[in-house]
Scaffold this active site. Structure first.
Site, PDB file in Angstrom:
ATOM      1  N   HIS A 145      -5.110   9.910   1.304  1.00 50.31           N
ATOM      2  CA  HIS A 145      -4.031  10.532   2.072  1.00 50.31           C
ATOM      3  C   HIS A 145      -2.867  10.973   1.200  1.00 50.31           C
ATOM      4  O   HIS A 145      -1.996  11.730   1.649  1.00 50.31           O
ATOM      5  CB  HIS A 145      -3.546   9.589   3.187  1.00 50.31           C
TER       6      HIS A 145
ATOM      7  N   ASP B  57     -10.303   5.794   2.285  1.00 52.53           N
ATOM      8  CA  ASP B  57      -8.982   6.252   1.837  1.00 52.53           C
ATOM      9  C   ASP B  57      -8.848   6.138   0.323  1.00 52.53           C
ATOM     10  O   ASP B  57      -7.837   5.663  -0.195  1.00 52.53           O
ATOM     11  CB  ASP B  57      -7.854   5.481   2.533  1.00 52.53           C
TER      12      ASP B  57
ATOM     13  N   SER C 277       1.826   4.011  -1.826  1.00 51.60           N
ATOM     14  CA  SER C 277       0.393   4.205  -1.586  1.00 51.60           C
ATOM     15  C   SER C 277      -0.337   4.651  -2.845  1.00 51.60           C
ATOM     16  O   SER C 277       0.102   5.541  -3.554  1.00 51.60           O
ATOM     17  CB  SER C 277       0.174   5.253  -0.495  1.00 51.60           C
TER      18      SER C 277
END
Length: 366
Positions: free
Chosen positions: A99, A128, A205
Site C-alpha cells: 500500500h 501487503d 509502514s
C-alpha cells in the site's frame, strides 16, 4: 484499521512545530546571577545495559532503513505519499508494504539524503508486501532476519521508520499479542500478524520490526486508531511470511495465490439464508473445486450449494478461515474439506492451485 504508511506533506507538521516553538520563546529575559553559586555539570555513570542495547540496535539497523516516496517527489504534480522500506539484499532490493507504493513514480531516499529512483518489481497484495529494485546498489547492508514462529507475548521489539516524514525514528515496545488477522484483499486476511505497542504512526509502514538481537521479525503495516495516529495498537506482517513471499516476487513479480476456485457467497447472504460456513455460490468448469465435485448454488431453483464447514478438521466459519488454511498448505498440496450437502456432511479432498488472475481468485457473490 488504518495503514500506517501513507502520509502527505510532512513539512506542514514541521512548520507547525516550528511556529509553536517560536511563539513560546518570546523576548529573552535577563537573569541576575550575582551571588549565585556556579552550576557544575554532574558526571554520569555508564549507560544502563538496556540503553546500550537500544543504541546498538539503532546504530546497526538505521543505515539500512530508507524513506519510500511514492508519487512525484518534486510535489508539483500532486500529492506525495511516504512510507518506509528496508534493504533486503546486496543486489539493491528494498522491501516495503504494497500500500506504500501506489504512485506512478517511486523514489528511495537514503539515510544520507540521496534520492535514487526505484522500480516496483513485484507485489503481493494478499500479504501487503512489495519489492523495489534500486537503479543501482547501495552500500547499506541487508538487515539480519529472524523468525516469527517462536515469538512470545511480552518480549521487547523495536520499530524503525519515518513517522510523519521524520526519518529514521526508533520506538520501543513489546509484543502485545500474536496470531492476529489483518484484512487485505476482499475475503483474504494476513494470518499470524504481530500486535505491538511500539509507537507507530503514518509513515512507519514498510519499516522493520526488530527483536532485541536486532533481527527483523516483522514489517510494520497498520495501526488501529480512531484518530489516525498512535493509539498503542500496531500490527506487523510476520517475517516468516515475508521471507517466503519476497523471493517469489524477485523471481516472477508475483506470489502465488493458493485457492480451489470457488465463488463464495457474501457472509451477509449466508447469514440471511441461515448458513454457518462458506457457501459455495459457483465453481468454474476447470477449477479444482469443480473437479472434486463441489456443488454451486442454483438460485432459480432455490437450491443451496455446498457449505464448507471445516478444513483440515478445523471449523470454517468465514472465508478467511478457509483461505488461511489454503495459504498454510500451499500451492500443489491438497486440502481435506467437510461440506454440508443437503442434510448430511460429506468429506472432500481438493487440490490447491495458484488461482491468481482468475475471476474466482477471491471473488465473493453479494
Amino acid at each position: 484499521m488504518q495503514n500506517s504508511g501513507m502520509q502527505n506533506a510532512p513539512l506542514r507538521a514541521l512548520a507547525a512545530l516550528t511556529l509553536v516553538a517560536l511563539a513560546a520563546c518570546g523576548r529573552p529575559q535577563a537573569i541576575d546571577t550575582e551571588g549565585a553559586d556556579p552550576r557544575v555539570v554532574q558526571a554520569r555513570g555508564t549507560l544502563a545495559e538496556s540503553e546500550q542495547a537500544t543504541i546498538a540496535i539503532f546504530q546497526s539497523a538505521a543505515p539500512s532503513v530508507v524513506l519510500v516516496i511514492s508519487g512525484d517527489p518534486s510535489g508539483f504534480s500532486g500529492e506525495v505519499g511516504a512510507g518506509t522500506g528496508f534493504v533486503w539484499d546486496a543486489a539493491g532490493h528494498v522491501v516495503t508494504n504494497n500500500h506504500v507504493v501506489q504512485g506512478a513514480q517511486t523514489v528511495i531516499r537514503l539515510p544520507g539524503g540521496e534520492d535514487i529512483p526505484a522500480e516496483v518489481i513485484g507485489r503481493a497484495p494478499q500479504y501487503d508486501v512489495a519489492v523495489l529494485r534500486l537503479q543501482r546498489a547501495v552500500g547499506s547492508p541487508a538487515l539480519p532476519l529472524g523468525t516469527s514462529n517462536d515469538l512470545q507475548v511480552g518480549q521487547a521489539v523495536f520499530a524503525i521508520g519515518n513517522p510523519f516524514g521524520f526519518d529514521r525514528t526508533i520506538s520501543a515496545g513489546i509484543v502485545s499479542a500474536l496470531g492476529r488477522q489483518l484484512p487485505t484483499q476482499e475475503g483474504r486476511e494476513i494470518a499470524d500478524v504481530i500486535q505491538t505497542d511500539a509507537a507507530i504512526n503514518p509513515g512507519n509502514s514498510g519499516g522493520p520490526l526488530l527483536d532485541s538481537a536486532g533481527r527483523v521479525i516483522g514489517m510494520t503495516t497498520a495501526i488501529f486508531s480512531p484518530s489516525g495516529a498512535y493509539a498503542g495498537v500496531g500490527f506487523a506482517v510476520p517475517i516468516d511470511t515475508i521471507a517466503r513471499v519476497v523471493p517469489q516476487l524477485i523471481e516472477t513479480g508475483r506470489a502465488p495465490i493458493a485457492g480451489i476456485g470457488i465463488v463464495a457467497a457474501d457472509q451477509s447472504v449466508a447469514t440471511r439464508l441461515g448458513v454457518e460456513g462458506v457457501l459455495v455460490w459457483q465453481t468454474s468448469g476447470s477449477s479444482p473445486a469443480a473437479r472434486a465435485g463441489l456443488r454451486g448454488t442454483n438460485p432459480q431453483a432455490g437450491e443451496l450449494g455446498d457449505v464448507i464447514v471445516a478444513a483440515e478438521g478445523a471449523p470454517v466459519r468465514r472465508l478467511s478461515d478457509l483461505t488461511n488454511t489454503l495459504d498454510r498448505l500451499g500451492v500443489g498440496g491438497t486440502v481435506n474439506l467437510t461440506v454440508r450437502r443437503d442434510d448430511r456432511n460429506v468429506d472432500v479432498q481438493v487440490q490447491i492451485e495458484d488461482i491468481g488472475g482468475r475471476e474466482t481468485a477471491v471473488t465473493i457473490r453479494k
